[in-house]
Design a protein around this motif. Structure first.
Motif, PDB file in Angstrom:
ATOM      1  N   ARG A  52      -6.769   8.112   0.815  1.00 33.03           N
ATOM      2  CA  ARG A  52      -5.894   7.378  -0.100  1.00 33.03           C
ATOM      3  C   ARG A  52      -4.870   6.564   0.673  1.00 33.03           C
ATOM      4  NH1 ARG A  52      -3.844  12.509  -3.229  1.00 33.03           N
ATOM      5  NH2 ARG A  52      -3.856  13.132  -1.028  1.00 33.03           N
ATOM      6  N   TYR A  74     -11.732   0.496   2.703  1.00 39.54           N
ATOM      7  CA  TYR A  74     -10.813   1.313   1.910  1.00 39.54           C
ATOM      8  C   TYR A  74      -9.861   0.389   1.143  1.00 39.54           C
ATOM      9  CZ  TYR A  74     -12.542   4.936   5.088  1.00 39.54           C
ATOM     10  OH  TYR A  74     -13.337   5.797   5.811  1.00 39.54           O
ATOM     11  N   ARG A  75     -10.427  -0.509   0.354  1.00 40.70           N
ATOM     12  CA  ARG A  75      -9.622  -1.531  -0.319  1.00 40.70           C
ATOM     13  C   ARG A  75      -8.643  -0.938  -1.327  1.00 40.70           C
ATOM     14  NH1 ARG A  75     -12.404  -5.730  -1.765  1.00 40.70           N
ATOM     15  NH2 ARG A  75     -14.292  -5.262  -0.583  1.00 40.70           N
ATOM     16  N   ASP A  76      -8.915   0.281  -1.833  1.00 43.67           N
ATOM     17  CA  ASP A  76      -8.010   0.898  -2.807  1.00 43.67           C
ATOM     18  C   ASP A  76      -6.983   1.824  -2.157  1.00 43.67           C
ATOM     19  OD1 ASP A  76      -9.333  -0.339  -4.942  1.00 43.67           O
ATOM     20  OD2 ASP A  76     -10.834   1.260  -5.049  1.00 43.67           O
ATOM     21  N   GLU A  78      -3.830   2.804   0.506  1.00 41.42           N
ATOM     22  CA  GLU A  78      -2.602   2.194   1.001  1.00 41.42           C
ATOM     23  C   GLU A  78      -2.656   2.155   2.524  1.00 41.42           C
ATOM     24  OE1 GLU A  78       2.053   2.323  -0.337  1.00 41.42           O
ATOM     25  OE2 GLU A  78       0.932   4.202  -0.271  1.00 41.42           O
TER      26      GLU A  78
END
Length: 304
Positions: A52, A74-76, A78
């Protein structure tokens, strides 16, 4: 806290290493670092954990294109950037800021340069920096603090066979060492465990780079690092030595193949390890951080 000097690599000059760490790359990330970052990113397909949050350790030298690959994967998640030198942070921020018209704005979240979460990040990415650290155990310990419980570290670095041809050439000509020595992957695994990581997985491959001319070879080598050996030549080299080096470099071309191109081997080490829930050793008095206590409470009491 710095580790015991007896446990550090014996051939790294700390002052020279610190000077290299502060030096900004002249023209973006080195090609070899980007290629290694691409290969390391490809290994993420075998890791099921979906972070995440993630952080990129020193991407200006480690690989800006590799950073973009992770942002897309991991575009979603942070994303954070960790640059210990303010000058490098400014350069990195400029390099990673996509213009308003660029498609990169939709390929991943904007990287943050503020402090990472108190509980750590799920993935810490560190491409091609560990072999240039004067105190690698202290650096690994710092990485351990940055990783969240059940998160993981992925890193790459150079291994002992790197530029073995150049080292042999220097030795034959009676010159001081061509570079500091690099650590074996098994020793890196031991250091990871000692720092508190678990299940380290180490891998190695050799990449051979070739160049048509001595000038091209030396230009690329300058982007990859410096000679940090304490016994390196202590003064500036003269024109005669530089001329002798350029005359000797063509000897590194393979006799049977390579079409007369100068060739050097680079041993590349890849590693990843997870950060398990902390355990408290049984003793009359035990001290744990608030962060570690929170992790243990979330896991639950052993045997309950």
């Amino acid at each position: 806290m710095a580790t015991d000097p007896a446990r550090r690599p014996p051939t790294i000059d700390p002052t020279a290493a610190d000077r290299w760490r502060r030096l900004a790359p002249a023209e973006g990330s080195p090609w070899l670092h980007e290629e290694i970052g691409r290969r390391m990113e490809d290994r993420l397909q075998w890791i099921k954990a979906q972070p995440r949050t993630w952080a990129d350790w020193s991407p200006l030298r480690g690989g800006l294109e590799a950073h973009a690959l992770l942002a897309r994967r991991y575009r979603d998640a942070e994303a954070f950037v960790i640059e210990s030198e303010p000058a490098l942070a400014d350069r990195t921020g400029e390099a990673l800021t996509a213009p308003w018209w660029s498609a990169r704005r939709w390929q991943g979240g904007k990287a943050r340069f503020d402090a990472t979460p108190e509980d750590g990040v799920d993935l810490l990415w560190a491409n091609m920096s560990l072999h240039m650290a004067a105190d690698p155990e202290a650096l690994i310990a710092q990485w351990h603090r940055l990783v969240a419980t059940n998160g993981f570290l992925m890193f790459s670095c150079l291994g002992p066979d790197t530029v073995r041809e150049l080292r042999a050439l220097y030795a034959r000509l009676g010159w001081p060492a061509a570079g500091h020595e690099y650590t074996d992957m098994h020793d890196w695994g031991d250091m990871l465990v000692h720092a508190g990581f678990a299940e380290p997985v180490m891998d190695m491959e050799r990449i051979v780079l070739t160049w048509a001319t001595p000038e091209a070879a030396l230009a690329e080598l300058r982007t990859l690092g410096r000679n940090l050996h304490p016994a390196r030549f202590p003064a500036l080299r003269g024109k005669a030595w530089h001329r002798a080096l350029k005359q000797a470099l063509p000897e590194l071309a393979p006799a049977a193949e390579g079409e007369g191109r100068i060739a050097l081997t680079f041993e590349v080490i890849y590693g990843h390890a997870f950060k398990p829930t902390p355990r408290v050793a049984l003793s009359p008095e035990s001290a744990v951080s608030l962060r570690e206590m929170r992790s243990m409470l979330q896991r639950g009491r052993p045997g309950a």
